[in-house]
Design a protein around this motif. Structure first.
Motif, PDB file in Angstrom:
ATOM      1  N   THR A  48       0.830  -1.198   0.000  1.00  0.00           N
ATOM      2  CA  THR A  48       0.000   0.000   0.000  1.00  0.00           C
ATOM      3  C   THR A  48       0.864   1.247   0.000  1.00  0.00           C
ATOM      4  N   ALA A  49       0.417   2.256  -0.719  1.00  0.00           N
ATOM      5  CA  ALA A  49       1.121   3.542  -0.787  1.00  0.00           C
ATOM      6  C   ALA A  49       1.179   4.173   0.603  1.00  0.00           C
ATOM      7  N   PRO A  50       2.247   4.913   0.887  1.00  0.00           N
ATOM      8  CA  PRO A  50       2.369   5.546   2.198  1.00  0.00           C
ATOM      9  C   PRO A  50       1.436   6.753   2.379  1.00  0.00           C
ATOM     10  N   ARG A  51       0.796   7.177   1.305  1.00  0.00           N
ATOM     11  CA  ARG A  51      -0.234   8.210   1.381  1.00  0.00           C
ATOM     12  C   ARG A  51      -1.401   7.742   0.533  1.00  0.00           C
ATOM     13  N   LEU A  52      -2.569   7.635   1.164  1.00  0.00           N
ATOM     14  CA  LEU A  52      -3.752   7.173   0.452  1.00  0.00           C
ATOM     15  C   LEU A  52      -4.241   8.240  -0.520  1.00  0.00           C
ATOM     16  N   PRO A  53      -5.061   7.856  -1.491  1.00  0.00           N
ATOM     17  CA  PRO A  53      -5.539   8.818  -2.492  1.00  0.00           C
ATOM     18  C   PRO A  53      -6.223  10.060  -1.896  1.00  0.00           C
ATOM     19  N   ASP A  54      -6.826   9.921  -0.706  1.00  0.00           N
ATOM     20  CA  ASP A  54      -7.468  11.085  -0.083  1.00  0.00           C
ATOM     21  C   ASP A  54      -6.489  11.966   0.694  1.00  0.00           C
ATOM     22  N   GLY A  55      -5.196  11.597   0.667  1.00  0.00           N
ATOM     23  CA  GLY A  55      -4.169  12.390   1.342  1.00  0.00           C
ATOM     24  C   GLY A  55      -3.786  11.897   2.717  1.00  0.00           C
ATOM     25  N   THR A  56      -4.477  10.901   3.233  1.00  0.00           N
ATOM     26  CA  THR A  56      -4.196  10.375   4.569  1.00  0.00           C
ATOM     27  C   THR A  56      -2.866   9.629   4.587  1.00  0.00           C
ATOM     28  N   PRO A  57      -1.968   9.947   5.532  1.00  0.00           N
ATOM     29  CA  PRO A  57      -0.747   9.151   5.675  1.00  0.00           C
ATOM     30  C   PRO A  57      -1.116   7.728   6.094  1.00  0.00           C
ATOM     31  N   GLU A 104      13.784  -1.520  10.091  1.00  0.00           N
ATOM     32  CA  GLU A 104      14.543  -0.740   9.098  1.00  0.00           C
ATOM     33  C   GLU A 104      14.197  -1.188   7.681  1.00  0.00           C
ATOM     34  N   SER A 105      14.050  -2.482   7.481  1.00  0.00           N
ATOM     35  CA  SER A 105      13.666  -3.011   6.173  1.00  0.00           C
ATOM     36  C   SER A 105      12.293  -2.504   5.770  1.00  0.00           C
ATOM     37  N   TYR A 106      11.365  -2.508   6.721  1.00  0.00           N
ATOM     38  CA  TYR A 106       9.999  -2.033   6.473  1.00  0.00           C
ATOM     39  C   TYR A 106      10.025  -0.566   6.054  1.00  0.00           C
ATOM     40  N   LEU A 107      10.808   0.233   6.780  1.00  0.00           N
ATOM     41  CA  LEU A 107      10.919   1.660   6.443  1.00  0.00           C
ATOM     42  C   LEU A 107      11.489   1.852   5.036  1.00  0.00           C
ATOM     43  N   ALA A 108      12.512   1.083   4.701  1.00  0.00           N
ATOM     44  CA  ALA A 108      13.133   1.196   3.377  1.00  0.00           C
ATOM     45  C   ALA A 108      12.145   0.800   2.278  1.00  0.00           C
ATOM     46  N   ASP A 109      11.382  -0.257   2.510  1.00  0.00           N
ATOM     47  CA  ASP A 109      10.391  -0.689   1.518  1.00  0.00           C
ATOM     48  C   ASP A 109       9.340   0.394   1.304  1.00  0.00           C
ATOM     49  N   ARG A 110       8.898   1.030   2.381  1.00  0.00           N
ATOM     50  CA  ARG A 110       7.899   2.088   2.252  1.00  0.00           C
ATOM     51  C   ARG A 110       8.490   3.315   1.566  1.00  0.00           C
ATOM     52  N   GLU A 111       9.707   3.656   1.891  1.00  0.00           N
ATOM     53  CA  GLU A 111      10.356   4.835   1.313  1.00  0.00           C
ATOM     54  C   GLU A 111      10.503   4.692  -0.203  1.00  0.00           C
ATOM     55  N   GLU A 112      10.637   3.448  -0.693  1.00  0.00           N
ATOM     56  CA  GLU A 112      10.680   3.205  -2.147  1.00  0.00           C
ATOM     57  C   GLU A 112       9.422   3.728  -2.838  1.00  0.00           C
ATOM     58  N   LEU A 113       8.328   3.747  -2.093  1.00  0.00           N
ATOM     59  CA  LEU A 113       7.028   4.166  -2.647  1.00  0.00           C
ATOM     60  C   LEU A 113       6.795   5.667  -2.525  1.00  0.00           C
ATOM     61  N   GLY A 114       7.630   6.339  -1.767  1.00  0.00           N
ATOM     62  CA  GLY A 114       7.496   7.782  -1.592  1.00  0.00           C
ATOM     63  C   GLY A 114       7.695   8.172  -0.147  1.00  0.00           C
ATOM     64  N   HIS A 115       8.139   9.399   0.048  1.00  0.00           N
ATOM     65  CA  HIS A 115       8.386   9.902   1.400  1.00  0.00           C
ATOM     66  C   HIS A 115       7.145  10.630   1.920  1.00  0.00           C
ATOM     67  N   VAL A 116       6.773  10.314   3.148  1.00  0.00           N
ATOM     68  CA  VAL A 116       5.650  10.979   3.810  1.00  0.00           C
ATOM     69  C   VAL A 116       6.145  11.414   5.185  1.00  0.00           C
ATOM     70  N   ASP A 117       6.283  12.729   5.366  1.00  0.00           N
ATOM     71  CA  ASP A 117       6.820  13.262   6.617  1.00  0.00           C
ATOM     72  C   ASP A 117       6.084  12.754   7.851  1.00  0.00           C
ATOM     73  N   GLU A 118       4.771  12.663   7.787  1.00  0.00           N
ATOM     74  CA  GLU A 118       3.983  12.303   8.957  1.00  0.00           C
ATOM     75  C   GLU A 118       4.282  10.905   9.493  1.00  0.00           C
ATOM     76  N   VAL A 119       4.797  10.020   8.668  1.00  0.00           N
ATOM     77  CA  VAL A 119       5.098   8.660   9.120  1.00  0.00           C
ATOM     78  C   VAL A 119       6.588   8.335   9.019  1.00  0.00           C
ATOM     79  N   ASP A 120       7.405   9.340   8.777  1.00  0.00           N
ATOM     80  CA  ASP A 120       8.847   9.144   8.667  1.00  0.00           C
ATOM     81  C   ASP A 120       9.386   8.505   9.956  1.00  0.00           C
ATOM     82  N   GLY A 121      10.080   7.401   9.820  1.00  0.00           N
ATOM     83  CA  GLY A 121      10.664   6.711  10.962  1.00  0.00           C
ATOM     84  C   GLY A 121       9.712   5.795  11.714  1.00  0.00           C
ATOM     85  N   ILE A 122       8.451   5.820  11.347  1.00  0.00           N
ATOM     86  CA  ILE A 122       7.443   4.976  12.002  1.00  0.00           C
ATOM     87  C   ILE A 122       7.146   3.804  11.075  1.00  0.00           C
TER      88      ILE A 122
END
Length: 169
Positions: A48-57, A104-122
């Motif tokens: 799933t994208a780190p930001r949903l189509p409605d803008g929700t992180p 760390e692996s989970y974070l890297a996999d999500r970051e491949e899909l785009g950066h979202v400040d609100e969930v950075d590091g979570i």
């Protein structure tokens, strides 16, 4: 109905979206790939994208969708498995290090899909210091075998309720 798996199993087809809507009992949101499939080819875990189509992180990159797997995770949670696993993280340095690596692996996999400040590091599921959601850990283990030690353990504990190698679709 014969289920046709795409050439690239990670690709999402219209049939996948129909199955996901049936599994989730709602329209799927933010699906960018199928991270794991049943032996019959139907989705088990979506990416799933780190930001949903409605803008929700949305921090949950790997979302467990298969009803049998979801039920097994819920049953394990009801049995108190999360508390026991969280306790083991405080006692077993090797397990805690492997769980931090999974985070760390989970974070890297999500970051491949785009950066979202609100969930950075979570990441998700309570990683890296506790176990909060077995659904997330099992989804991660199904999507990335061998990466999440507690997700793998949850899958092993669920084996009498649900197994990836048996179709129950």
């Amino acid at each position: 109905m014969t289920y046709a798996v795409p050439e690239n199993p990670a690709d999402v087809t219209p049939a996948d979206l129909e199955v996901l809507a049936e599994q989730l009992q709602r329209k799927p949101r933010g699906v960018v790939g199928i991270a794991a499939r049943c032996v019959c080819g139907r989705p088990l875990v979506v990416r799933t994208a780190p930001r949903l189509p409605d803008g929700t992180p949305f921090p949950t990159t790997y979302y467990l969708t298969h009803p049998g797997a979801v039920a097994a995770a819920s049953r394990l949670e009801g049995l108190g498995v999360m508390k026991e696993m969280s306790q083991r993280l405080t006692e077993d340095e090797e397990l805690a290090a492997a769980y931090r690596a999974a985070h760390e692996s989970y974070l890297a996999d999500r970051e491949e899909l785009g950066h979202v400040d609100e969930v950075d590091g979570i990441s998700a599921g309570g990683m890296p210091t506790r176990v909060k959601c077995l659904h997330v850990l099992m989804g991660h283990a199904l999507a990335r075998p061998g990466v999440n030690p507690l997700g793998e353990q949850a899958l092993a504990l669920a084996a009498d309720m649900w197994r990836r190698d048996r179709c129950t679709c």
